[in-house]
Design a protein around this motif. Structure first.
Motif, PDB file in Angstrom:
ATOM      1  N   ILE A 260      -5.121  -1.354 -12.126  1.00 33.48           N
ATOM      2  CA  ILE A 260      -5.978  -1.195 -13.439  1.00 33.48           C
ATOM      3  C   ILE A 260      -7.511  -1.052 -13.211  1.00 33.48           C
ATOM      4  O   ILE A 260      -8.157  -0.617 -14.152  1.00 33.48           O
ATOM      5  CB  ILE A 260      -5.890  -2.650 -14.178  1.00 33.48           C
ATOM      6  CG1 ILE A 260      -4.547  -3.159 -14.596  1.00 33.48           C
ATOM      7  CG2 ILE A 260      -6.697  -2.914 -15.381  1.00 33.48           C
ATOM      8  CD1 ILE A 260      -3.974  -1.948 -15.645  1.00 33.48           C
TER       9      ILE A 260
ATOM     10  N   TRP B  13       0.153  -0.688 -15.054  1.00 33.54           N
ATOM     11  CA  TRP B  13      -0.650   0.046 -16.000  1.00 33.54           C
ATOM     12  C   TRP B  13      -0.114   0.490 -17.325  1.00 33.54           C
ATOM     13  O   TRP B  13      -0.630   0.670 -18.109  1.00 33.54           O
ATOM     14  CB  TRP B  13      -1.098   1.464 -15.327  1.00 33.54           C
ATOM     15  CG  TRP B  13      -1.680   2.591 -15.997  1.00 33.54           C
ATOM     16  CD1 TRP B  13      -2.969   2.676 -16.091  1.00 33.54           C
ATOM     17  CD2 TRP B  13      -0.818   3.538 -16.524  1.00 33.54           C
ATOM     18  NE1 TRP B  13      -3.200   3.673 -16.888  1.00 33.54           N
ATOM     19  CE2 TRP B  13      -1.971   4.505 -17.192  1.00 33.54           C
ATOM     20  CE3 TRP B  13       0.407   4.089 -16.750  1.00 33.54           C
ATOM     21  CZ2 TRP B  13      -1.655   5.298 -17.710  1.00 33.54           C
ATOM     22  CZ3 TRP B  13       0.870   4.979 -17.317  1.00 33.54           C
ATOM     23  CH2 TRP B  13      -0.089   5.885 -18.103  1.00 33.54           C
TER      24      TRP B  13
ATOM     25  N   ALA C 172      -8.081  -6.599 -14.968  1.00 31.71           N
ATOM     26  CA  ALA C 172      -7.637  -6.757 -13.660  1.00 31.71           C
ATOM     27  C   ALA C 172      -7.930  -7.868 -13.012  1.00 31.71           C
ATOM     28  O   ALA C 172      -7.255  -8.477 -12.233  1.00 31.71           O
ATOM     29  CB  ALA C 172      -8.646  -5.675 -12.931  1.00 31.71           C
TER      30      ALA C 172
ATOM     31  N   ARG D 201      -2.374  -1.093 -25.511  1.00 28.66           N
ATOM     32  CA  ARG D 201      -3.403  -0.420 -26.035  1.00 28.66           C
ATOM     33  C   ARG D 201      -2.940   0.380 -27.300  1.00 28.66           C
ATOM     34  O   ARG D 201      -3.609   0.733 -28.357  1.00 28.66           O
ATOM     35  CB  ARG D 201      -4.118   0.515 -25.188  1.00 28.66           C
ATOM     36  CG  ARG D 201      -5.303   1.241 -25.637  1.00 28.66           C
ATOM     37  CD  ARG D 201      -6.051   2.006 -24.334  1.00 28.66           C
ATOM     38  NE  ARG D 201      -5.239   3.088 -23.980  1.00 28.66           N
ATOM     39  CZ  ARG D 201      -5.387   4.328 -24.134  1.00 28.66           C
ATOM     40  NH1 ARG D 201      -6.278   4.760 -25.136  1.00 28.66           N
ATOM     41  NH2 ARG D 201      -4.791   5.344 -23.430  1.00 28.66           N
TER      42      ARG D 201
ATOM     43  N   ARG E 276     -10.706  -3.399 -19.032  1.00 27.58           N
ATOM     44  CA  ARG E 276     -10.077  -3.160 -17.940  1.00 27.58           C
ATOM     45  C   ARG E 276     -10.487  -4.028 -17.010  1.00 27.58           C
ATOM     46  O   ARG E 276      -9.784  -4.686 -16.184  1.00 27.58           O
ATOM     47  CB  ARG E 276     -10.025  -1.667 -17.531  1.00 27.58           C
ATOM     48  CG  ARG E 276      -9.311  -0.711 -18.337  1.00 27.58           C
ATOM     49  CD  ARG E 276      -9.426   0.865 -17.986  1.00 27.58           C
ATOM     50  NE  ARG E 276      -9.202   1.116 -16.487  1.00 27.58           N
ATOM     51  CZ  ARG E 276      -9.777   1.968 -15.645  1.00 27.58           C
ATOM     52  NH1 ARG E 276     -10.699   2.828 -16.310  1.00 27.58           N
ATOM     53  NH2 ARG E 276      -9.530   2.118 -14.537  1.00 27.58           N
TER      54      ARG E 276
ATOM     55  N   ALA F 196      -0.126  -2.251 -19.869  1.00 25.93           N
ATOM     56  CA  ALA F 196      -1.398  -2.248 -20.375  1.00 25.93           C
ATOM     57  C   ALA F 196      -1.588  -1.334 -21.488  1.00 25.93           C
ATOM     58  O   ALA F 196      -2.081  -1.148 -22.568  1.00 25.93           O
ATOM     59  CB  ALA F 196      -2.568  -2.231 -19.479  1.00 25.93           C
ATOM     60  N   GLU F 197      -1.114   0.102 -21.238  1.00 28.08           N
ATOM     61  CA  GLU F 197      -1.254   1.384 -21.935  1.00 28.08           C
ATOM     62  C   GLU F 197      -0.400   1.123 -23.170  1.00 28.08           C
ATOM     63  O   GLU F 197      -0.800   1.482 -24.359  1.00 28.08           O
ATOM     64  CB  GLU F 197      -1.045   2.596 -21.342  1.00 28.08           C
ATOM     65  CG  GLU F 197      -1.935   3.000 -20.087  1.00 28.08           C
ATOM     66  CD  GLU F 197      -3.217   3.470 -20.991  1.00 28.08           C
ATOM     67  OE1 GLU F 197      -3.265   4.416 -21.458  1.00 28.08           O
ATOM     68  OE2 GLU F 197      -4.109   2.486 -20.985  1.00 28.08           O
TER      69      GLU F 197
ATOM     70  N   SER G 239      -8.331  -3.104 -24.275  1.00 26.33           N
ATOM     71  CA  SER G 239      -8.584  -2.103 -23.308  1.00 26.33           C
ATOM     72  C   SER G 239      -9.760  -2.749 -22.555  1.00 26.33           C
ATOM     73  O   SER G 239     -10.695  -1.772 -22.093  1.00 26.33           O
ATOM     74  CB  SER G 239      -8.830  -0.799 -23.930  1.00 26.33           C
ATOM     75  OG  SER G 239      -7.481  -0.326 -24.882  1.00 26.33           O
TER      76      SER G 239
ATOM     77  N   ALA H 272      -5.419  -6.851 -22.371  1.00 28.47           N
ATOM     78  CA  ALA H 272      -4.881  -5.734 -22.741  1.00 28.47           C
ATOM     79  C   ALA H 272      -4.909  -5.088 -24.229  1.00 28.47           C
ATOM     80  O   ALA H 272      -5.176  -3.695 -24.255  1.00 28.47           O
ATOM     81  CB  ALA H 272      -3.353  -5.826 -22.443  1.00 28.47           C
TER      82      ALA H 272
ATOM     83  N   GLY I 296     -15.121  -1.849 -22.093  1.00 26.42           N
ATOM     84  CA  GLY I 296     -14.181  -1.310 -21.299  1.00 26.42           C
ATOM     85  C   GLY I 296     -14.424  -0.745 -19.980  1.00 26.42           C
ATOM     86  O   GLY I 296     -13.494  -0.534 -19.202  1.00 26.42           O
TER      87      GLY I 296
END
Length: 636
Positions: A578, A133, A557, A140, A553, A136-137, A551, A548, A374
């Motif tokens: 995710i 997570w 995943a 982003r 998701r 990925a954040e 965004s 990623a 998203g």
């Protein structure tokens, strides 16, 4: 009441009324605060236990301790309670990441942590789901940071401050040297500032970098930025001439004469330069930019610059409909390029600028498109339903068809093929009545996927064959990826993975105009390879990066599930983290099945994993259909 600033960019810290405040104790407390602050909805305590505290001796007790620790330092600036656990900030309290992703670009630029990494220096190796997570954040946020820099640079160019624009663009290039758009804005800004030699040097440096690092030719939009800007010589000028050129250009575009239409709209923009009315100039620039985006597939910095200039002129003229249209087009480009957070900022400004049914219908349609990418299917359907109602009141048949087609996509992605059929059939009927063949491939491709899900291969094949000819003959890269995906799904449903892989290769070949269809096709290519017992690691890694970046998701995943199948020990945990909170029954079913396989030993695990992906890609049943994905960042 005290105002608290939660700073998560860079080294995390708290500031209360401008004074540093006592931080929570321990990395897990910071991780919990960041996760709750950036979550779209309240988070079940069970999920937080699994995400952060699974290895503790008393996982629920450890969560309670960390929750109490956060309450101690947040005090009256927030409440933290319930199951699912909800963080509510008091008025006056802010989180810097939210200001970056959701606020005006000029204010985001002023953040103390702007350009810094999320939770800088923090790592939790024992929590693989949280690590996925966080990765990925961070991706982003890097995307948002670069987008904000470019937005500010283009705003400065529109105001005539080319030197400031060049400095901002140089920061964007330093942040992500392999983004061609950043280089193009820098070259364009240097040229506008009169530093033509510097612009040429920057273009050469960019060309050398791309050859060295990527082994490819210089980006087209960077080369285009080096060319001098010229205006056509016109025999007539004035507002009447502008209207005439606009009428001619729009008629040509509607008839499919794209080159002729673009030339006429360019003349309209040139003629408008001599008109003192900023609304006239804004309308001409908006018409030209819209034609270049929707007619010629442009996505680069030049067309974005036209829209920034149109928006600035429209604000000056206090022309709400034009402001809304320019912002909506900038939001649309953000969606296409995978910059969904900043796209929503533009769409919010468009909503504030006007409440007219026609423009609001278009804005809500793009918002639904953005939310679908998203994985917010409920929010997407709400926006698209309101868009459809507004379009009906405005008498806009094309927008009704567009919004219905986008709603049909949502139903297909959720595996609800029976609900998808009437929406897509109605969209196709409206398109036939309105004679709009250019848009047909999109609803035809998703109607075909619904037919595959319902076991009607014949209908699917006819629709896909018709859609492919339209897409290929118009050289529309978005439609080509979308229709190729449908053909690949049909091939998998018919037990022909080799044919599926050929369709994937065909659809992935063109540079994408719209990131989501390309990424979705890339996911299906990975699934098709899994069905043959192989793992395409390069495409899996590409999918992780693209999903990623954008965004996306659900696709991210799935990318982690592909990694799990290829041997990644933390892949399933990453996918679970995710996908948390997503309204995607098929995805959650696939994760559960992959978790069951993870416990199987050796050879059995490998065979079972490949079988899951083969069945998930080919099956017509909702319980095991695994949806698809794709990738590549648009250049122009």
């Amino acid at each position: 009441m005290a105002g608290l600033a939660v700073a998560l960019l860079g080294r995390p810290h708290l500031v209360r009324d401008g004074v540093p405040a006592a931080p929570p104790r321990g990395n897990k407390a910071w991780a919990l605060l960041a996760y709750l602050a950036l979550a779209d909805r309240p988070v079940p305590r069970r999920h937080l236990v699994d995400l952060l505290f699974a290895e503790a001796q008393d996982p629920p007790g450890t969560l309670r301790w960390n929750t109490s620790e956060l309450r101690r330092v947040l005090r009256d600036a927030a409440t933290l309670d319930g199951d699912p656990l909800t963080l509510r900030l008091a008025p006056g309290s802010v989180v810097d990441v939210r200001q970056l992703t959701d606020g005006p670009s000029a204010r985001a630029l002023e953040l103390a942590g702007f350009g810094r990494e999320l939770l800088e220096g923090l790592s939790l190796p024992g929590a693989p789901g949280f690590e996925a997570w966080l990765s990925a954040e961070r991706c982003r946020i890097r995307t948002c940071t670069g987008t904000v820099l470019v937005e500010c640079a283009l705003d400065q160019l529109a105001r005539g401050s080319a030197g400031v624009a060049a400095r901002l663009a140089a920061r964007a290039v330093a942040l992500d040297p392999l983004d061609p758009g950043h280089h193009a804005v820098l070259v364009r800004s240097l040229g506008a500032a009169g530093d033509h030699a510097g612009a040429r040097r920057q273009a050469v440096r960019c060309a050398e970098l791309f050859r060295r690092e990527l082994g490819c030719a210089p980006p087209v939009e960077v080369l285009a930025a080096t060319r001098p800007v010229t205006s056509p010589r016109l025999p007539v000028a004035g507002a009447a001439a502008v209207r005439s050129y606009l009428d001619a250009g729009r008629a040509s575009m509607r008839a499919g004469a794209v080159d002729r239409g673009l030339d006429q709209l360019q003349r309209a923009a040139a003629a408008a330069t001599g008109v003192g009315d900023p609304a006239v100039r804004a309308g001409a620039l908006l018409a030209l930019a819209g034609a270049r985006v929707h007619g010629a597939g442009e996505r680069g910095s030049e067309v974005r610059g036209l829209l920034h200039e149109a928006a600035a002129l429209a604000r000056t003229a206090e022309a709400g409909e034009l402001v809304a249209a320019a912002c909506r087009e900038l939001g649309f480009l953000g969606v296409q390029r995978g910059q969904h957070d900043r796209a929503l900022v533009w769409l919010d400004e468009a909503r504030r600028a006007t409440d007219g049914d026609g423009e609001t219908a278009r804005t809500l349609g793009v918002r639904g498109m953005c939310l679908t990418d998203g994985g917010d299917h409920g929010g997407a359907l709400h926006s698209l339903d309101e868009s459809l109602g507004r379009a009906a009141r405005a008498g806009d048949t094309r927008q009704q068809a567009w919004s219905l087609a986008m709603a049909g996509r949502v139903h297909v992605l959720r595996g609800d093929h029976a609900r998808a059929v009437p929406a897509l059939d109605r969209a196709l009927a409206l398109l036939a009545d309105d004679s709009w063949p250019a848009f047909l491939p999109w609803p035809e491709a998703f109607r075909a996927e619904a037919a595959i899900g319902l076991g009607d291969a014949g209908t699917a094949r006819d629709l896909l064959d018709h859609a492919w000819v339209l897409a290929a003959e118009s050289d529309d890269h978005c439609w080509m990826a979308t229709v190729a995906h449908g053909h690949a799904r049909l091939a998998l449903a018919e037990g022909d993975p080799d044919r599926a892989r050929r369709w994937c290769d065909l659809g992935l070949a063109p540079a994408p105009w719209y990131l989501w269809p390309h990424a979705r096709l890339l996911d299906t290519a990975c699934a098709a390879a899994a069905g043959t017992g192989q793992a395409d690691r390069a495409r899996i890694d590409r999918l992780v990066g693209i999903a990623a970046h954008g965004s996306m998701r659900p696709l991210l995943a799935r990318a982690h599930l592909h990694r799990a199948r290829a041997g990644s020990r933390g892949g399933v945990a990453a996918a679970r983290a995710i996908a948390a909170g997503l309204d995607d029954p098929d995805l959650h079913d696939l994760i559960a099945r992959q978790e069951a396989v993870a416990a199987a030993p050796g050879r059995q695990r490998s065979v079972s994993s490949g079988r899951i992906w083969a069945e998930a890609s080919a099956s017509n049943s909702r319980s095991c259909v695994a949806r698809a994905n794709r990738s590549v960042i648009p250049e122009t």
